[in-house]
Structure formats: structure tokens, C-alpha cells
Scaffold this motif. Structure first.
Motif, PDB file in Angstrom:
ATOM      1  N   LEU A  95       0.894  -1.311  -0.033  1.00 43.70           N
ATOM      2  CA  LEU A  95      -0.056   0.099  -0.092  1.00 43.70           C
ATOM      3  C   LEU A  95       0.856   1.194  -0.085  1.00 43.70           C
ATOM      4  O   LEU A  95       1.782   1.262   0.589  1.00 43.70           O
ATOM      5  CB  LEU A  95      -0.810  -0.164   1.072  1.00 43.70           C
ATOM      6  CG  LEU A  95      -1.653  -1.237   1.574  1.00 43.70           C
ATOM      7  CD1 LEU A  95      -2.568  -1.086   2.822  1.00 43.70           C
ATOM      8  CD2 LEU A  95      -3.021  -1.303   0.516  1.00 43.70           C
ATOM      9  N   TRP A  96       0.637   2.303  -0.928  1.00 41.27           N
ATOM     10  CA  TRP A  96       1.527   3.285  -0.877  1.00 41.27           C
ATOM     11  C   TRP A  96       0.645   4.680  -0.794  1.00 41.27           C
ATOM     12  O   TRP A  96      -0.491   4.838  -1.536  1.00 41.27           O
ATOM     13  CB  TRP A  96       2.225   3.239  -2.206  1.00 41.27           C
ATOM     14  CG  TRP A  96       3.154   1.965  -2.528  1.00 41.27           C
ATOM     15  CD1 TRP A  96       2.980   0.840  -2.868  1.00 41.27           C
ATOM     16  CD2 TRP A  96       4.412   2.138  -1.879  1.00 41.27           C
ATOM     17  NE1 TRP A  96       3.822  -0.068  -2.978  1.00 41.27           N
ATOM     18  CE2 TRP A  96       4.905   0.758  -2.169  1.00 41.27           C
ATOM     19  CE3 TRP A  96       5.487   2.976  -1.314  1.00 41.27           C
ATOM     20  CZ2 TRP A  96       6.069   0.261  -1.922  1.00 41.27           C
ATOM     21  CZ3 TRP A  96       6.555   2.368  -0.894  1.00 41.27           C
ATOM     22  CH2 TRP A  96       6.861   1.053  -1.459  1.00 41.27           C
ATOM     23  N   TYR A  97       1.280   5.587  -0.110  1.00 39.17           N
ATOM     24  CA  TYR A  97       0.741   6.956   0.000  1.00 39.17           C
ATOM     25  C   TYR A  97       1.147   7.655  -1.525  1.00 39.17           C
ATOM     26  O   TYR A  97       2.385   7.341  -1.998  1.00 39.17           O
ATOM     27  CB  TYR A  97       1.567   7.769   0.906  1.00 39.17           C
ATOM     28  CG  TYR A  97       1.060   9.152   1.101  1.00 39.17           C
ATOM     29  CD1 TYR A  97      -0.317   9.356   1.536  1.00 39.17           C
ATOM     30  CD2 TYR A  97       1.648  10.189   1.086  1.00 39.17           C
ATOM     31  CE1 TYR A  97      -0.734  10.441   1.816  1.00 39.17           C
ATOM     32  CE2 TYR A  97       1.324  11.402   1.293  1.00 39.17           C
ATOM     33  CZ  TYR A  97       0.191  11.595   1.530  1.00 39.17           C
ATOM     34  OH  TYR A  97      -0.515  12.873   1.674  1.00 39.17           O
ATOM     35  N   ASN A  98       0.282   8.421  -2.103  1.00 40.67           N
ATOM     36  CA  ASN A  98       0.368   8.931  -3.370  1.00 40.67           C
ATOM     37  C   ASN A  98       1.649   9.975  -3.741  1.00 40.67           C
ATOM     38  O   ASN A  98       2.334  10.035  -4.414  1.00 40.67           O
ATOM     39  CB  ASN A  98      -0.751   9.565  -3.975  1.00 40.67           C
ATOM     40  CG  ASN A  98      -1.842   8.222  -4.057  1.00 40.67           C
ATOM     41  OD1 ASN A  98      -1.527   7.000  -4.437  1.00 40.67           O
ATOM     42  ND2 ASN A  98      -3.289   8.505  -4.061  1.00 40.67           N
ATOM     43  N   GLU A  99       1.706  10.889  -2.456  1.00 38.74           N
ATOM     44  CA  GLU A  99       2.978  11.798  -2.681  1.00 38.74           C
ATOM     45  C   GLU A  99       4.054  11.381  -2.073  1.00 38.74           C
ATOM     46  O   GLU A  99       3.765  11.030  -1.020  1.00 38.74           O
ATOM     47  CB  GLU A  99       2.103  13.236  -1.911  1.00 38.74           C
ATOM     48  CG  GLU A  99       0.732  13.825  -2.568  1.00 38.74           C
ATOM     49  CD  GLU A  99       1.174  14.126  -3.810  1.00 38.74           C
ATOM     50  OE1 GLU A  99       1.939  14.921  -4.286  1.00 38.74           O
ATOM     51  OE2 GLU A  99       0.146  14.078  -4.698  1.00 38.74           O
ATOM     52  N   MET A 106       8.765   7.770  -1.170  1.00 37.75           N
ATOM     53  CA  MET A 106       7.510   7.055  -1.537  1.00 37.75           C
ATOM     54  C   MET A 106       7.325   6.483   0.083  1.00 37.75           C
ATOM     55  O   MET A 106       8.260   5.657   0.332  1.00 37.75           O
ATOM     56  CB  MET A 106       7.067   6.260  -2.587  1.00 37.75           C
ATOM     57  CG  MET A 106       7.111   6.896  -3.735  1.00 37.75           C
ATOM     58  SD  MET A 106       5.976   8.227  -3.904  1.00 37.75           S
ATOM     59  CE  MET A 106       4.587   7.363  -4.276  1.00 37.75           C
ATOM     60  N   GLY A 108       5.253   3.779   2.046  1.00 38.79           N
ATOM     61  CA  GLY A 108       3.922   2.450   2.081  1.00 38.79           C
ATOM     62  C   GLY A 108       4.121   1.544   3.067  1.00 38.79           C
ATOM     63  O   GLY A 108       5.198   1.701   4.030  1.00 38.79           O
TER      64      GLY A 108
END
Length: 137
Positions: A95-99, A106, A108
């Protein structure tokens, strides 16, 4: 055994080793490295401190016995591994944060899994070495 040279070298090397271990930890979810190697490097810093001073002073520096780090590392890794289940995805899906975050990049779930492994490796390594050191006295 008291060594002024080791004590002085330790004073300068511990911050460098800890900073390098954090670098390896943060680099790990993109390239080789990560929680295991970073945790070993951090453990080396504390083992070096215990050689220069004593195990008791190193435990006081850590403020807690390293055994208490083991469940913390396990919980962080476990939560990051099962978090995708709550979003309907398989276990250990990234799961990754977009910014991107400055310096770190990044963020995640892989970073949090590595962080749990990092804490766990420090706890296990120092517990084993300090227990052996204290039992031989």
C-alpha cells in the motif's frame, strides 16, 4: 578492560553508525538493504558502546532492556502485513501513499514492515549478546 582509545572512538562512531543504519533502512524498500541489515548495523553501534563502557551502561543508554523491543517490532511488522486485508486485498500487498515525502521518498507498507524488522533485529541481537555477556561474569 578499560581502553581510552576505544571509548573515544565509540563516542564518534556510534552516531555515524546509527545514521548509516537509518540510511540503510530507508534505502531498503527501493534497493538492497532494509530492516535486517539496518538493524544489524544499529546493534553493532550498541555492542561497541557496551565494549567501551559496560552492558549495564548501554542498557541505561537504551532506557529499556532490548528484550522489550522484540514484541514492538513483531507488532509493527504484523500490522503492516495484514493492513491490506482491511481494504479487501491479499496479505502483504504493498500500500503506498500517493505523494512522495521529502528525504524518505514514497511511504508505503513496505517501509513499515522494514521498520518492524529493524526494531526486531535490534531487540533480538542485543538481547542475545547482552545475555551471553552477563552470564559469563
Amino acid at each position: 578492560m578499560y581502553s581510552r582509545i576505544l571509548k573515544t572512538a565509540t563516542y564518534y562512531l556510534i552516531p555515524v553508525l546509527l545514521l548509516f543504519s537509518v540510511f540503510i533502512l530507508l534505502r531498503g524498500h527501493y534497493k538492497p538493504g532494509g530492516g535486517f541489515v539496518g538493524g544489524l548495523i544499529a546493534s553493532i553501534a550498541f555492542v561497541m558502546h557496551s565494549f567501551a563502557n559496560s552492558v549495564e551502561k548501554t542498557i541505561r543508554l537504551l532506557r529499556h532492556h532490548p528484550f522489550k523491543l522484540i514484541p514492538v517490532g513483531l507488532i509493527v511488522s504484523f500490522v503492516s502485513a495484514v493492513a491490506p486485508l482491511f481494504l479487501g486485498q491479499p496479505v502483504m500487498t504493498g500500500l503506498w501513499y500517493n505523494e512522495p515525502v521529502p528525504i524518505i521518498g514514497m511511504i508505503g507498507s513496505a517501509l513499515f514492515f522494514d521498520l518492524g524488522v529493524y526494531i526486531l533485529v535490534i531487540g533480538v541481537t542485543l538481547t542475545i549478546l547482552f545475555t551471553i555477556s552477563q552470564s559469563t561474569k
